[in-house]
Design a protein around this motif. Sequence first.
Motif, PDB file in Angstrom:
ATOM      1  N   ARG A  25     107.063 -48.168  85.993  1.00  0.00           N
ATOM      2  CA  ARG A  25     107.043 -47.479  84.704  1.00  0.00           C
ATOM      3  C   ARG A  25     105.634 -47.515  84.111  1.00  0.00           C
ATOM      4  O   ARG A  25     104.937 -48.533  84.191  1.00  0.00           O
ATOM      5  CB  ARG A  25     108.020 -48.132  83.731  1.00  0.00           C
ATOM      6  CG  ARG A  25     109.421 -48.330  84.263  1.00  0.00           C
ATOM      7  CD  ARG A  25     110.387 -48.783  83.179  1.00  0.00           C
ATOM      8  NE  ARG A  25     109.965 -50.016  82.516  1.00  0.00           N
ATOM      9  CZ  ARG A  25     110.603 -50.577  81.492  1.00  0.00           C
ATOM     10  NH1 ARG A  25     111.695 -49.993  81.004  1.00  0.00           N
ATOM     11  NH2 ARG A  25     110.178 -51.709  80.953  1.00  0.00           N
ATOM     12  N   SER A  26     105.245 -46.409  83.491  1.00  0.00           N
ATOM     13  CA  SER A  26     104.020 -46.343  82.706  1.00  0.00           C
ATOM     14  C   SER A  26     104.410 -46.344  81.235  1.00  0.00           C
ATOM     15  O   SER A  26     105.159 -45.464  80.783  1.00  0.00           O
ATOM     16  CB  SER A  26     103.239 -45.075  83.047  1.00  0.00           C
ATOM     17  OG  SER A  26     102.074 -44.975  82.238  1.00  0.00           O
ATOM     18  N   LEU A  27     103.914 -47.342  80.482  1.00  0.00           N
ATOM     19  CA  LEU A  27     104.282 -47.495  79.074  1.00  0.00           C
ATOM     20  C   LEU A  27     103.135 -47.069  78.165  1.00  0.00           C
ATOM     21  O   LEU A  27     101.972 -47.380  78.436  1.00  0.00           O
ATOM     22  CB  LEU A  27     104.640 -48.947  78.765  1.00  0.00           C
ATOM     23  CG  LEU A  27     105.690 -49.628  79.639  1.00  0.00           C
ATOM     24  CD1 LEU A  27     105.981 -51.021  79.093  1.00  0.00           C
ATOM     25  CD2 LEU A  27     106.960 -48.808  79.735  1.00  0.00           C
ATOM     26  N   HIS A  28     103.476 -46.352  77.106  1.00  0.00           N
ATOM     27  CA  HIS A  28     102.490 -45.947  76.112  1.00  0.00           C
ATOM     28  C   HIS A  28     103.118 -46.043  74.728  1.00  0.00           C
ATOM     29  O   HIS A  28     104.334 -46.202  74.595  1.00  0.00           O
ATOM     30  CB  HIS A  28     102.024 -44.506  76.352  1.00  0.00           C
ATOM     31  CG  HIS A  28     101.194 -44.351  77.583  1.00  0.00           C
ATOM     32  ND1 HIS A  28      99.818 -44.442  77.587  1.00  0.00           N
ATOM     33  CD2 HIS A  28     101.548 -44.100  78.864  1.00  0.00           C
ATOM     34  CE1 HIS A  28      99.364 -44.255  78.809  1.00  0.00           C
ATOM     35  NE2 HIS A  28     100.395 -44.052  79.610  1.00  0.00           N
ATOM     36  N   THR A  29     102.279 -45.916  73.701  1.00  0.00           N
ATOM     37  CA  THR A  29     102.776 -45.863  72.336  1.00  0.00           C
ATOM     38  C   THR A  29     102.705 -44.425  71.852  1.00  0.00           C
ATOM     39  O   THR A  29     101.652 -43.783  71.957  1.00  0.00           O
ATOM     40  CB  THR A  29     101.967 -46.781  71.407  1.00  0.00           C
ATOM     41  OG1 THR A  29     102.093 -48.125  71.871  1.00  0.00           O
ATOM     42  CG2 THR A  29     102.462 -46.687  69.970  1.00  0.00           C
ATOM     43  N   PHE A  30     103.818 -43.908  71.326  1.00  0.00           N
ATOM     44  CA  PHE A  30     103.932 -42.510  70.931  1.00  0.00           C
ATOM     45  C   PHE A  30     104.195 -42.391  69.435  1.00  0.00           C
ATOM     46  O   PHE A  30     105.343 -42.216  69.002  1.00  0.00           O
ATOM     47  CB  PHE A  30     105.045 -41.833  71.732  1.00  0.00           C
ATOM     48  CG  PHE A  30     104.778 -41.798  73.217  1.00  0.00           C
ATOM     49  CD1 PHE A  30     103.979 -40.803  73.759  1.00  0.00           C
ATOM     50  CD2 PHE A  30     105.317 -42.763  74.047  1.00  0.00           C
ATOM     51  CE1 PHE A  30     103.720 -40.772  75.119  1.00  0.00           C
ATOM     52  CE2 PHE A  30     105.059 -42.747  75.408  1.00  0.00           C
ATOM     53  CZ  PHE A  30     104.254 -41.740  75.948  1.00  0.00           C
TER      54      PHE A  30
END
Length: 226
Positions: A25-30
């Motif tokens: 998984r690639s996690l980011h803040t949206f």
Amino acid sequence: MSNAGPTSTDARTEPFRPGTPVVLRSLHTFGTRGEAVAFAVAGRVLVDDDDLAVVASPLGSAVRRRAGVGSGPNGRLVLPEDWDGTYVEDRWSKAPVVRVHQKGTPWSVRRWHDGSDWIPDWYVNLELPWRRTCIGFDSQDWTLDVIASTGVDGGWSVRYKDEDELAFDVERGLVSNEKRAVIERSGQSATAAALARAFPFSADWSHWVPEPTWAAPEVPDGWSRI
């Protein structure tokens, strides 16, 4: 696509056994949605030890990507404001891919195996060092990538990919100038490793040929929970 991301501390300390299905998984803040999965792909573990994580995604492996209209260069990006919080269910449609991550390194190296041999292109994905979780490995894709190729004459070429996307992210304030500097330094290190044919470019990849009898793995229940 922000500067936030998973920490370097593994949530799961016990390594995965070879053949175990996992999800990368690639996690980011949206924005107001907070931290979430930007992209996920299922695979099976080939190696997981103190030094390496090697994961293969056979043809048909489950893929999840954010739903929304693409923006940015050539419409390739789904910006935070374009995402409705749902995911497109998809399948890995290319040749089986093997991802090799040297623990602690801000990139992983991908190669594709067509069933007979390795395809000439090598893809270096710049990202946060992988973090082992209860269902697989988490990271954070950094947009900029490095491509290494062997030509028909045996020559070795190395180049960047998606510089336009990184510049777009910086212009929109999705990536800070400080983060851009970190990404570019990682790109320089990855490029140097590729040009020198250092590990894993120097490794014997025959040990990591995907098992042709493996069924395409699915993403587990709760795959999107952070």
